[in-house]
Design an enzyme around this catalytic site. Structure first.
Site, PDB file in Angstrom:
ATOM      1  N   PHE A  92      84.635 -43.542 -31.554  1.00 20.54           N
ATOM      2  CA  PHE A  92      83.626 -42.999 -32.217  1.00 20.54           C
ATOM      3  C   PHE A  92      83.275 -41.648 -31.478  1.00 20.54           C
ATOM      4  O   PHE A  92      83.335 -41.586 -30.298  1.00 20.54           O
ATOM      5  CB  PHE A  92      82.281 -43.605 -32.105  1.00 20.54           C
ATOM      6  CG  PHE A  92      81.150 -43.113 -32.805  1.00 20.54           C
ATOM      7  CD1 PHE A  92      81.292 -42.661 -34.025  1.00 20.54           C
ATOM      8  CD2 PHE A  92      80.002 -42.611 -32.008  1.00 20.54           C
ATOM      9  CE1 PHE A  92      80.232 -41.837 -34.832  1.00 20.54           C
ATOM     10  CE2 PHE A  92      79.010 -42.029 -32.795  1.00 20.54           C
ATOM     11  CZ  PHE A  92      79.259 -41.694 -33.830  1.00 20.54           C
ATOM     12  N   MET A 116      81.250  -4.718 -45.010  1.00 19.77           N
ATOM     13  CA  MET A 116      82.663  -4.615 -44.465  1.00 19.77           C
ATOM     14  C   MET A 116      83.664  -4.885 -45.559  1.00 19.77           C
ATOM     15  O   MET A 116      84.590  -4.014 -45.800  1.00 19.77           O
ATOM     16  CB  MET A 116      82.841  -5.035 -43.193  1.00 19.77           C
ATOM     17  CG  MET A 116      84.295  -4.418 -42.486  1.00 19.77           C
ATOM     18  SD  MET A 116      84.135  -2.897 -42.504  1.00 19.77           S
ATOM     19  CE  MET A 116      83.488  -2.450 -40.887  1.00 19.77           C
TER      20      MET A 116
HETATM   21  C1  LIG Z   1      83.013 -16.134 -39.254  1.00 20.26           C
HETATM   22  C2  LIG Z   1      83.830 -14.806 -40.149  1.00 20.26           C
HETATM   23  N1  LIG Z   1      84.001 -15.023 -41.403  1.00 20.26           N
HETATM   24  C3  LIG Z   1      84.252 -13.964 -42.050  1.00 20.26           C
HETATM   25  C4  LIG Z   1      84.773 -12.787 -41.529  1.00 20.26           C
HETATM   26  C5  LIG Z   1      85.077 -11.544 -42.241  1.00 20.26           C
HETATM   27  N2  LIG Z   1      84.212 -10.408 -42.087  1.00 20.26           N
HETATM   28  C6  LIG Z   1      84.210  -9.488 -41.436  1.00 20.26           C
HETATM   29  S1  LIG Z   1      82.835  -8.275 -41.682  1.00 20.26           S
HETATM   30  C7  LIG Z   1      82.190  -9.418 -43.028  1.00 20.26           C
HETATM   31  C8  LIG Z   1      81.193  -9.130 -43.821  1.00 20.26           C
HETATM   32  C9  LIG Z   1      79.779  -9.460 -42.873  1.00 20.26           C
HETATM   33  O1  LIG Z   1      78.672  -8.998 -43.942  1.00 20.26           O
HETATM   34  P1  LIG Z   1      77.237  -8.586 -43.047  1.00 20.26           P
HETATM   35  O2  LIG Z   1      76.961  -9.729 -42.259  1.00 20.26           O
HETATM   36  O3  LIG Z   1      76.336  -8.763 -44.411  1.00 20.26           O
HETATM   37  O4  LIG Z   1      77.644  -7.309 -42.551  1.00 20.26           O
HETATM   38  P2  LIG Z   1      77.859  -5.917 -43.250  1.00 20.26           P
HETATM   39  O5  LIG Z   1      79.290  -5.682 -43.145  1.00 20.26           O
HETATM   40  O6  LIG Z   1      77.366  -6.186 -44.767  1.00 20.26           O
HETATM   41  O7  LIG Z   1      77.062  -4.715 -42.608  1.00 20.26           O
HETATM   42  C10 LIG Z   1      83.144 -10.654 -43.079  1.00 20.26           C
HETATM   43  C11 LIG Z   1      82.902 -11.620 -44.248  1.00 20.26           C
HETATM   44  C12 LIG Z   1      84.350 -12.614 -40.082  1.00 20.26           C
HETATM   45  N3  LIG Z   1      84.545 -11.467 -39.261  1.00 20.26           N
HETATM   46  N4  LIG Z   1      84.054 -13.600 -39.310  1.00 20.26           N
END
Ligand SMILES: Cc1ncc(C[n+]2csc(CCOP(=O)(O)OP(=O)(O)O)c2C)c(N)n1
Ligand SMILES: [Mg+2]
Lengths: 570, 183
Positions: free
Chosen positions: A111, A475
């Site tokens: 476990f 992004m």
């Molecule tokens: C754990 C994880 N999953 C996916 C990604 C891919 N990724 C990079 S930036 C991003 C968008 C982030 O969105 P948000 O927090 O709203 O930030 P913004 O870019 O809108 O400022 C994603 C999905 C990542 N870097 N980390």
């Protein structure tokens, strides 16, 4: 003195000067949580083990001391794998203690059994499975030694339950020899010949650039860097991992290089005839297309980790050392490059033509994310620590915040781990309670680890969180807009779901919302006036904003795209 | 079609640019996994690998790894290996400076007709018979990888029931020091 293994483990952590452990108990680690009650060490009870890992990272990045996390076996251990991987990529010193099923049960699919040393083999600097209570002090002391010397990194110590429950005669290693690490020699003497070879390259350089990486912060070399840069007059760039290593206000600082770096920093590297890498590793986010990176530059590569030499770019001179020692040696030799006046003229022209810009704020909103960050920065006390998530908001934070000292920028560079920001900010504040800590977060990131604000409230760790709520995984949206013909696939999040203000309030924090420029300034002022509980501000920002400058993935740094406002003039 | 080439096993001629790393490691549980994991993770190819306790038996083992220096620069392979905390010393032996030996064990089906000629092969190659029964012979050769290759080719004329090779171990030739990287 006879102790249980559990008591020995806690006592060992005390011997290492640990002041706070971030963790969450469970079956296999239960014995260790009992002597913790009687220990002087503070324990911060997280709501998810990923939070414990990132808090330990934030603590380490803000204080320079190793962060410590403790979790149970199986799912507790796998939940902390992401922070371990993150710390490995960013060379952050961590010691992670995991409980393990009893020795006799190992290998039986017991476990909550999992092979966490196997799982983390590739993402730790080293790990240990402790086989007897007598070995606990040695394993803990070795873990701290390995985590903090040479190129720092995460070390995991896996301790089976029967080991923490059995008795041992207390002892503690007092010498390096007792750690029994015959294959670990993290430091070597400075090679004078290499130092001198580098000096002749520097003395011949007409277009040098100091390419400053995270290793400069890790080796506490900021003072030496400032002295060296000022004496030689060379331009400085600081990578995403090195923000704060050199004051942003300094006239010789060109800012961040790389994919979203400053035009002048990127271009100076491209045109340089000598690139002096100080604890940087030629990451693809900095180099762009490697064959086109700084094509005319000779390379001096200073790193404590010799495996970095010639990994990406062949060095003309490589020096295995911590950054501080090399800078001191060069300074002692009063090394001077050629007259850099012409070089600075060119650089200044790039700086003037392409400063950081963004579109005029609109009074009624939506807010410009860059304006939000600048406004928070202007109203922030000197020495404020900034943590960030990963995404557009992270790049804007790095660009628009002005960092003046080491330990004020807490971010996930090599791994780019969404959800890093909130727990890392909490860890930073736990380590530096005297400082104001802001987390600049994305709406997507916030939703990944926001539950740790419950921890922050319960533990009295009053951080401030600015959500740049663009209703998108921004992004990714930016890439889809620019490289996938605006075909938006699974990036919309909604600005109102969840309701961030209510969520903040439910977690015992103050929740604020700002839609207009006036509300933005008011919310920042309110947040700054609250220092007893965490504050969360939902800033409604423009979804269509993109991060510039930008070098597309795999493109040459020569093809840097500047902000649309600057395009006619290019 | 771009089908990957099949892995043809350990032969002395297969690795075009092979290097022999003699790696002294701490004799601890999981060390081999750390070494193998590093190679897998970083895309370094291993042609063969042999492990046994080293001179100082209790504490250290020696892993002899034949690496494909085309899959990655040798310098990277050595430096990344050197970072493993349990790796105590690495010496790189260039093939021309190496004394390489390998062990081959094979069980061959025999009958009255083939037995005599097989004994000739054994005699000529310097192999030895280590087990015999009515219908088969087990033979052994300790020799250079090339000698093992040669014997393997000779044995193609017979019915081989099983054939095992250990992968090579190596020492530098006398007077030819290995490039030592003491961790
Ligand atoms: C754990 C994880 N999953 C996916 C990604 C891919 N990724 C990079 S930036 C991003 C968008 C982030 O969105 P948000 O927090 O709203 O930030 P913004 O870019 O809108 O400022 C994603 C999905 C990542 N870097 N980390
Ligand atoms: Mg977003």
């Amino acid at each position: 003195m006879q102790l249980t293994g559990a008591q020995a483990l806690i006592k060992s952590l005390e011997m290492e000067g640990v002041e706070v452990i971030f963790g969450l108990p469970g079956g296999a680690i239960l014995p260790v949580y009992d002597p913790l009650i009687d220990s002087s060490i503070r324990h911060v009870l997280v709501r998810h083990e990923q939070g414990a890992g990132h808090m330990a990272e934030g603590y380490a990045l803000a204080t320079g001391r190793p962060g410590v996390a403790m979790v149970t076996s199986g799912p507790g251990a796998t939940n902390i794998v992401t922070p371990i991987g993150n710390a490995h990529m960013d060379s952050t010193p961590l010691v992670v203690i995991t409980g393990q099923v009893a020795t006799v049960a190992i290998g039986t699919d017991a476990f909550q059994e999992c092979d966490i040393t196997g799982i983390t083999m590739g993402i730790t600097k080293h790990n240990f499975l402790v086989k007897s209570a007598h070995e606990i002090p040695r394993a803990v002391a070795a873990a701290f030694h390995i985590a903090t010397t040479g190129r720092p990194g995460p070390v995991l110590v896996d301790v089976p339950k029967d080991i923490t429950q059995s008795m041992m005669e207390w002892w503690y290693p007092t010498t390096i020899e007792e750690l029994d690490l015959p294959g670990y020699h993290p430091v070597v003497d400075l090679d004078d010949e290499r130092v001198n070879e580098a000096i002749s390259l520097i003395e011949g350089a007409e277009r040098p650039v100091l390419y400053v990486g995270g290793g400069t912060l890790k080796s506490h070399a900021s003072a030496q860097l400032l002295a060296f840069a000022e004496r030689t007059g060379m331009p400085v760039v600081t990578t995403l991992m090195a923000r704060g290593a050199f004051p942003d206000s300094h006239p010789q600082h060109l800012g961040m290089p790389g994919m979203h770096g400053m035009y002048s920093a990127v271009t100076a590297i491209q045109k340089s005839d000598l690139l002096i890498s100080l604890g940087a590793r030629f990451d693809d986010r900095v180099t762009g297309k490697i064959p086109a990176f700084a094509p005319h530059a000779k390379i001096i590569h200073v790193d404590i980790d010799k495996a970095e030499f010639n990994k990406v770019r062949r060095a003309d001179v490589s020096i295995r050392s911590n950054v501080a020692a090399v800078l001191e040696a060069w300074d002692a030799a009063t090394v001077t490059p050629q007259n850099l006046e012409v070089w600075w003229k060119e650089i200044d022209a790039w700086r003037e033509a392409y400063p950081l810009v963004y579109d005029e704020p609109v009074a009624d909103g939506p807010l410009r994310p860059q304006h939000v960050i600048e406004s928070i920065a202007r109203a922030a006390a000197p020495g404020t620590i900034v943590a960030a998530g990963v995404g557009q908001h992270q790049m804007w934070a790095s660009q628009f915040w002005k960092f003046e000292e080491p330990g004020t920028w807490v971010n996930s560079g090599g791994a780019g781990t969404m959800g890093f920001g909130v727990p890392a900010a909490i860890g930073a504040k736990a380590g530096r309670p005297d400082r104001i800590v802001w987390c600049i977060d994305g709406d997507g990131c916030f939703q990944m680890t926001a539950q740790e604000l419950v921890t922050a409230r319960a533990e009295g760790i009053p951080i401030k969180v600015a959500i740049l709520n663009n209703a998108y995984l921004g992004m990714v949206r930016q890439w889809q807009e620019m490289f996938y013909e605006e075909r938006y696939s699974e990036v919309y999040l909604s600005p109102d779901l969840p309701d961030y203000v209510k969520w903040a309030e439910a977690m015992g924090c103050v929740g604020l919302r700002a839609t207009t420029v006036q509300e933005m300034h008011a919310a920042i002022a309110t947040a700054n006036s609250i220092n007893d509980v965490p504050v969360v501000i939902d800033f409604r920002t423009d979804s269509t904003e993109k991060v510039f400058p930008m070098v597309a993935a795999g493109a040459s740094n020569d093809d840097i795209m500047v902000h649309p406002l600057q395009r006619e003039s290019k | 079609m771009n089908t990957p080439e099949p892995f043809l096993g350990v032969t002395s001629h297969a690795p075009v640019r092979h290097h022999i790393l003699s790696v002294m490691v701490e004799n601890k549980a999981g060390v081999l996994a750390r070494v193998a994991g590093l190679f897998a993770r970083r895309g370094f190819n291993i042609y063969s690998l042999a492990v046994a306790p080293a001179e100082t038996k209790a504490r250290f083992s020696r892993i002899t790894i034949v690496v494909d220096a085309e899959s990655a620069p040798l310098e990277q392979i050595v430096e990344q290996l050197d970072k493993l905390v349990n790796v105590v010393a690495i010496s790189d032996i260039a093939p021309k400076d190496a004394l390489e030996r390998e062990l081959l064990l094979a069980t061959i089906k025999t009958n009255v007709d083939s037995r005599t000629s097989l004994l000739d092969v054994v005699g000529n190659s310097g192999a030895a018979i280590v087990d015999v029964d009515a219908g088969s012979v087990t033979l052994m050769l300790a020799g250079t990888p090339a000698a093992c290759d040669e014997l393997e080719r000779e044995l193609e004329n017979y019915t081989t029931m099983e054939l095992h090779r250990t992968g090579r171990v190596a020492l530098p030739r006398l007077g030819k020091a290995a490039t030592a990287t003491i961790d």
